[in-house]
Design an enzyme around this catalytic site. Structure first.
Site, PDB file in Angstrom:
ATOM      1  N   GLY A 185       0.832  -1.235  -0.056  1.00  0.00           N
ATOM      2  CA  GLY A 185      -0.106  -0.036  -0.122  1.00  0.00           C
ATOM      3  C   GLY A 185       0.836   1.422  -0.117  1.00  0.00           C
ATOM      4  N   HIS A 217       4.670   2.255  -8.094  1.00  0.00           N
ATOM      5  CA  HIS A 217       3.841   1.071  -8.293  1.00  0.00           C
ATOM      6  C   HIS A 217       3.203   0.947  -9.612  1.00  0.00           C
ATOM      7  CE1 HIS A 217       3.966   1.594  -3.665  1.00  0.00           C
ATOM      8  NE2 HIS A 217       4.357   0.400  -3.933  1.00  0.00           N
ATOM      9  N   GLN A 252      15.676  -8.153  -2.884  1.00  0.00           N
ATOM     10  CA  GLN A 252      14.079  -8.524  -2.796  1.00  0.00           C
ATOM     11  C   GLN A 252      13.917  -9.629  -4.150  1.00  0.00           C
ATOM     12  OE1 GLN A 252      10.371  -7.182  -0.980  1.00  0.00           O
ATOM     13  NE2 GLN A 252      10.049  -6.698  -3.168  1.00  0.00           N
TER      14      GLN A 252
END
Length: 279
Positions: free
Chosen positions: A31, A37, A154
């Site tokens: 979020g 994003h 990641q």
């Protein structure tokens, strides 16, 4: 755009899409959405006929309870932003019971990639990331998932996990999106004070100067020492500043076309990360 909050409802919809031969694209997020994003969603253009974005602030990847509590949240604003793209079919916003029901006792660990760089001073962080991403892959039944290069460690870890576990999902790397002054877009940026936001712009500038020094023949060791000192003088607490091989994140004593510069540095209690390729 549908907002779905249960894994059962999501499974039914994803299953129906699969039966129709649709390709499911997925963007997992916590979020506090921003243009970075949206670049992940846009990267799925032409690669997915259906798109799912998840919002779940994953408690088991935080080793600092205060960081978890203060992580920015705003589901209504995030939903409006996603709806305005006209590209997202589902916002999946589960509560903790849908991801970690009572009795949940499993962790996924990717050895070797989990205890360096960000894993060095965030023990358990990447086990939390690997576990939640695997859960979300299975719940969404994604065929392809987009991950930003800003979180490069990641990205490497997820690619390794998918390969090792034979998960049927393709991983799509997406270049880092930056502000006009070079700062990598991050949900944490909104927690910076105006003064800290000005300081933060010095982080990518220092990385670029470090890479330029190496390109002009200064040794990696000397370039890194100069960069570290510059960041400390600018008010950063430097967690790490390292040159690594891009493919496997092994330490790189000499800069080359397959190396990247990695940094994590804090302003106050706000941790910022960044990385840039040497080439």
């Amino acid at each position: 755009m549908q907002i779905i909050k249960t894994k059962a409802e999501l499974a039914a919809l994803s299953s129906s899409w699969q039966k129709e031969g649709q390709n499911i694209g997925f963007v997992p997020t916590m979020g506090a959405l921003h243009a970075g994003h949206l670049s992940l969603i846009n990267a799925l253009d032409g690669k997915a006929s259906r798109r799912i974005v998840s919002i779940f602030v994953n408690p088991i990847q935080f080793n600092n309870s205060s960081d978890f509590q203060h992580y920015p949240r705003g589901l209504e604003d995030d939903a409006a932003l996603l709806r305005n793209t006209g590209k997202v079919d589902v916002l999946y916003a589960p509560d903790e019971s849908q991801i970690y029901p009572p009795g949940f006792a499993t962790r996924i660990s990717v050895s070797g990639l989990d205890n360096m760089l960000c894993g060095g001073d965030r023990p358990g962080h990447f086990d939390g990331v690997a576990t939640v991403v695997t859960k979300l892959f299975l719940q969404t039944r994604a065929n392809i998932a987009a991950f930003g290069e800003k979180d490069y460690q990641q990205l490497c870890l997820i690619k390794r996990m998918v390969q090792d576990l034979d998960l049927p999902v393709d991983i799509l790397p997406v270049p880092t999106l930056r502000e006009a002054d070079g700062l990598a877009l991050s949900s944490r940026n909104r927690r910076l004070t105006p003064e800290q936001r000005q300081q933060a712009a010095l982080l990518p500038q220092a990385l670029k100067a470090c890479l330029e020094a190496m390109k002009h023949g200064t040794s990696a060791e000397s370039s890194l020492a100069t960069c570290r000192e510059a960041l400390q003088q600018a008010g950063f607490h430097v967690h790490y500043l390292e040159l690594r091989h891009a493919e496997n994140l092994a330490p790189a004593p000499i800069a080359g076309k397959d190396t990247r510069l990695f940094v994590a540095a804090s302003l106050g209690d706000i941790r910022l990360i960044d990385n840039m390729p040497f080439a």
